[in-house]
Scaffold this motif. Structure first.
Motif, PDB file in Angstrom:
ATOM      1  N   THR A 111       0.861  -1.178   0.000  1.00 34.27           N
ATOM      2  CA  THR A 111       0.000   0.000   0.000  1.00 34.27           C
ATOM      3  C   THR A 111       0.897   1.227   0.000  1.00 34.27           C
ATOM      4  N   ALA A 145      -5.707  -2.296  -7.872  1.00 36.01           N
ATOM      5  CA  ALA A 145      -5.515  -1.513  -6.644  1.00 36.01           C
ATOM      6  C   ALA A 145      -6.333  -2.156  -5.533  1.00 36.01           C
ATOM      7  N   GLN A 146      -5.770  -2.164  -4.336  1.00 35.54           N
ATOM      8  CA  GLN A 146      -6.424  -2.835  -3.226  1.00 35.54           C
ATOM      9  C   GLN A 146      -7.529  -2.007  -2.579  1.00 35.54           C
ATOM     10  N   ALA A 150      -5.279   3.597  -2.747  1.00 31.50           N
ATOM     11  CA  ALA A 150      -4.234   3.108  -3.653  1.00 31.50           C
ATOM     12  C   ALA A 150      -4.589   3.416  -5.109  1.00 31.50           C
ATOM     13  N   ALA A 151      -5.866   3.314  -5.456  1.00 34.45           N
ATOM     14  CA  ALA A 151      -6.305   3.600  -6.829  1.00 34.45           C
ATOM     15  C   ALA A 151      -6.034   5.055  -7.197  1.00 34.45           C
ATOM     16  N   LEU A 154      -1.440   5.116  -6.839  1.00 35.27           N
ATOM     17  CA  LEU A 154      -0.583   4.268  -7.675  1.00 35.27           C
ATOM     18  C   LEU A 154      -0.418   4.739  -9.121  1.00 35.27           C
ATOM     19  N   VAL A 164      -7.735   1.175 -14.045  1.00 33.66           N
ATOM     20  CA  VAL A 164      -7.422   0.705 -12.686  1.00 33.66           C
ATOM     21  C   VAL A 164      -8.642  -0.040 -12.163  1.00 33.66           C
ATOM     22  N   THR A 166     -10.236  -1.462  -8.786  1.00 32.34           N
ATOM     23  CA  THR A 166     -10.158  -1.468  -7.339  1.00 32.34           C
ATOM     24  C   THR A 166     -10.955  -2.673  -6.857  1.00 32.34           C
TER      25      THR A 166
END
Length: 171
Positions: A111, A145-146, A150-151, A154, A164, A166
């Motif tokens: 993260t 992305a977690q 993060a989305a 990153l 992306v 998520t």
């Protein structure tokens, strides 16, 4: 190594794509993290194409269902360039070039609670690594992305401009 790199990623036409998934985690030092979770899921659910694992050396344990590919071997170069799908949680080597039609899922590790990639001050991160990130992110078809945080971080930090997803960490 030079000859193999040039043969596969140089001026020759791109190879015909073959079925399967080519996995790498932490530069081939382990078969872990989100790539491993995806690999295990596919194997447990009857995915009927080969699952290849890039390994830095033969001491890296590979799941029984997988085909180990020793980095730097002729087979490793060929499979990296020709396997239809790629999954990584870091970067492939600097000379990597995605073949037309390959799908590359980037699961990135960790993260971003600290500055990473292009967000790191220039004096701290080498120019060669910055160049690698800028080049590598262009090959990705999807960044996993977690979470929403993060989305948001990153793509900018890694120089990625594509889609992306998520969806949490597979691991």
């Amino acid at each position: 190594q030079y000859r193999l790199r040039r043969e596969v990623f140089g001026t020759h036409p791109a190879p015909e794509l073959t079925p399967g998934v080519f996995f790498e985690s932490f530069g081939g030092k382990s078969c872990t993290d989100s790539p491993r979770a995806i690999s295990d899921y596919l194997a447990a659910n009857g995915f009927d194409e080969p699952l290849y694992w890039s390994v830095a050396d033969r001491s890296v344990p590979v799941p029984d269902y997988a085909v180990p590919l020793l980095q730097g071997s002729a087979q490793w170069y060929r499979k990296l360039a020709s396997t239809r799908r790629l999954v990584n949680n870091n970067n492939f080597p600097w000379y990597f070039r995605k073949s037309p039609g390959q799908f590359y899922l980037q699961t990135w590790h960790g993260t971003p609670l600290k500055k990473i990639g292009l967000d790191v001050p220039q004096r701290v991160l080498s120019l060669s690594y910055r160049d690698l990130m800028a080049r590598e992110a262009k090959w990705w078809d999807l960044l996993l992305a977690q979470n929403d945080f993060a989305a948001g971080v990153l793509p900018t930090a890694l120089g990625y401009k594509g889609e992306v997803l998520t969806a949490g960490y597979p691991r």
